[in-house]
Design a protein around this motif. Structure first.
Motif, short mmCIF file in Angstrom:
data_model
loop_
_atom_site.label_atom_id
_atom_site.label_comp_id
_atom_site.label_asym_id
_atom_site.label_seq_id
_atom_site.Cartn_x
_atom_site.Cartn_y
_atom_site.Cartn_z
N UNK A 119 0.84 -1.19 0.00
CA UNK A 119 0.00 0.00 0.00
C UNK A 119 0.88 1.25 0.00
N UNK A 120 0.30 2.34 -0.46
CA UNK A 120 1.05 3.60 -0.53
C UNK A 120 1.42 4.10 0.85
N UNK A 121 2.63 4.61 0.97
CA UNK A 121 3.09 5.19 2.23
C UNK A 121 2.30 6.46 2.54
N UNK A 122 1.55 6.50 3.63
CA UNK A 122 0.84 7.73 3.98
C UNK A 122 1.81 8.77 4.56
N UNK A 123 1.51 10.03 4.32
CA UNK A 123 2.29 11.07 4.97
C UNK A 123 2.01 11.06 6.46
N UNK A 124 3.01 11.44 7.24
CA UNK A 124 2.85 11.50 8.69
C UNK A 124 2.59 12.92 9.18
N UNK A 125 2.46 13.86 8.29
CA UNK A 125 2.15 15.22 8.73
C UNK A 125 0.74 15.27 9.34
N UNK A 126 0.65 15.91 10.51
CA UNK A 126 -0.61 16.01 11.27
C UNK A 126 -1.14 14.63 11.66
N UNK A 127 -0.24 13.67 11.81
CA UNK A 127 -0.67 12.29 12.03
C UNK A 127 -1.38 12.10 13.36
N UNK A 128 -1.09 12.92 14.35
CA UNK A 128 -1.78 12.75 15.64
C UNK A 128 -3.25 13.12 15.55
N UNK A 129 -3.65 13.79 14.47
CA UNK A 129 -5.05 14.21 14.30
C UNK A 129 -5.86 13.23 13.47
N UNK A 130 -5.21 12.22 12.90
CA UNK A 130 -5.86 11.46 11.82
C UNK A 130 -6.16 10.00 12.15
N UNK A 131 -6.24 9.66 13.45
CA UNK A 131 -6.62 8.28 13.80
C UNK A 131 -8.01 7.96 13.24
N UNK A 132 -8.29 6.68 12.93
CA UNK A 132 -7.42 5.51 13.02
C UNK A 132 -6.47 5.42 11.84
N UNK A 133 -5.60 4.42 11.85
CA UNK A 133 -4.48 4.37 10.93
C UNK A 133 -4.45 3.08 10.10
N UNK A 134 -3.56 3.09 9.12
CA UNK A 134 -3.32 2.03 8.14
C UNK A 134 -4.41 2.04 7.07
N UNK A 135 -4.20 1.28 6.01
CA UNK A 135 -5.07 1.37 4.84
C UNK A 135 -6.52 1.01 5.16
N UNK A 136 -6.72 0.18 6.18
CA UNK A 136 -8.07 -0.26 6.53
C UNK A 136 -8.57 0.36 7.83
#
Length: 301
Positions: free
Chosen positions: A232-249
């Motif tokens: 799967x494509x590598x997601x950017x980690x910018x603003x990652x603490x705001x974007x839960x949940x994580x991973x492609x699914x």
């Protein structure tokens, strides 16, 4: 960073960006008027939506987790599992008129959408200002171009991490500094450079982080190659603490859970994991998630 690349047939303009912003927040872009682009891409969440996936207008389950739009203008790959989608103009039409899954529901009914927008004086004026060379025609291509232009303005480079890199005085905890060293040693080969992803290069940026996997084969569903299954494509980690949940699914509810899914993280202790998360928190750009230029336009045309 240099400005994001812009296609020759879609030069930037203030009028085009204004139109794209209005379209981005308009639920008329869904067949039943219940879903806009912003329904799944909320500014306060770094333009993600906080769900594992988002159902479409007809109740079809979402296929994958919603990714951030921060700095998306630089990406060379724009979906979780298909390297062929490499322009914002092409990607914009997938949720509007796609069928796998059905999201906004206009597949086969694109003429309904263009007629709906053309019937509004506000849109006739805005399309005329944005696309004078085309006589202001309301077309699916013009809709996609305007949305792409707006998305190219979604630039996020003002986190505490960036401020420190620019030499500004920023308070960074010892834990975050230790976490940065861990990140460089363990994570930066894929979450690379100022975008914190290697998806800025066409044909790059697809990886398998854990095994086994079932169901969604990611890039393998497109290429048919066994070696691509589970990539799967590598997601950017910018603003990652705001974007839960994580991973492609969306199967990792926390950053800790997401990091633990990476083989490279298996040897990290609890303190090292906490340090890594402390560093990732320095990638939150508060200006970006509150900037009025990216928010819902004021009332009226």
């Amino acid at each position: 960073m240099a400005q994001p690349p812009v296609p020759a047939d879609n030069p930037m303009s203030d009028a085009k960006v204004a139109l794209g912003r209005k379209l981005f927040y308009d639920a008329d872009l869904s067949i039943d008027g219940t879903m806009s682009c912003a329904t799944c891409h909320e500014q306060r969440r770094g333009f993600t939506d906080g769900n594992r996936s988002h159902p479409g207008v007809h109740g079809d389950p979402g296929r994958r987790n919603v990714q951030t739009l921060a700095n998306v203008g630089w990406y060379g790959a724009l979906t979780w599992g298909d390297a062929r989608v490499n322009s914002l103009e092409a990607q914009a039409l997938i949720p509007i008129a796609g069928t796998d899954p059905v999201e906004m529901g206009f597949a086969g009914q694109e003429a309904v959408l263009t007629a709906r927008l053309e019937g509004q004086a506000c849109y006739r004026r805005m399309f005329g200002e944005a696309f004078p060379e085309e006589g202001g025609a309301v077309t699916m291509a013009a809709i996609a171009k305007a949305l792409a232009a707006f998305q190219r303005t979604l630039v996020s480079f003002d986190s505490p991490y960036d401020q420190r890199k620019r030499g500004e005085v920023v308070e960074i905890s010892p834990e975050a500094l230790r976490g940065e060293r861990l990140f460089k040693a363990n994570c930066a080969s894929c979450h690379a450079g100022p975008l914190f992803t290697d998806a800025d290069r066409a044909g790059a940026g697809f990886h398998r982080i854990d095994a086994p996997f079932a169901g969604d084969r990611g890039l393998g569903d497109v290429t048919g190659k066994p070696a691509d299954a589970g990539r799967f494509r590598t997601p950017s980690l910018r603003n990652v603490t705001l974007s839960a949940p994580y991973l492609h699914d969306g199967s990792a509810p926390t950053l800790e859970a997401a990091i633990r899914r990476h083989r490279a993280a298996m040897r990290l202790g609890d303190r090292e994991l906490a340090d890594l998360i402390a560093f990732l928190s320095t990638l939150t750009d508060e200006r970006f998630v509150t900037d009025p230029r990216f928010s819902l336009p004021k009332g009226g045309c």
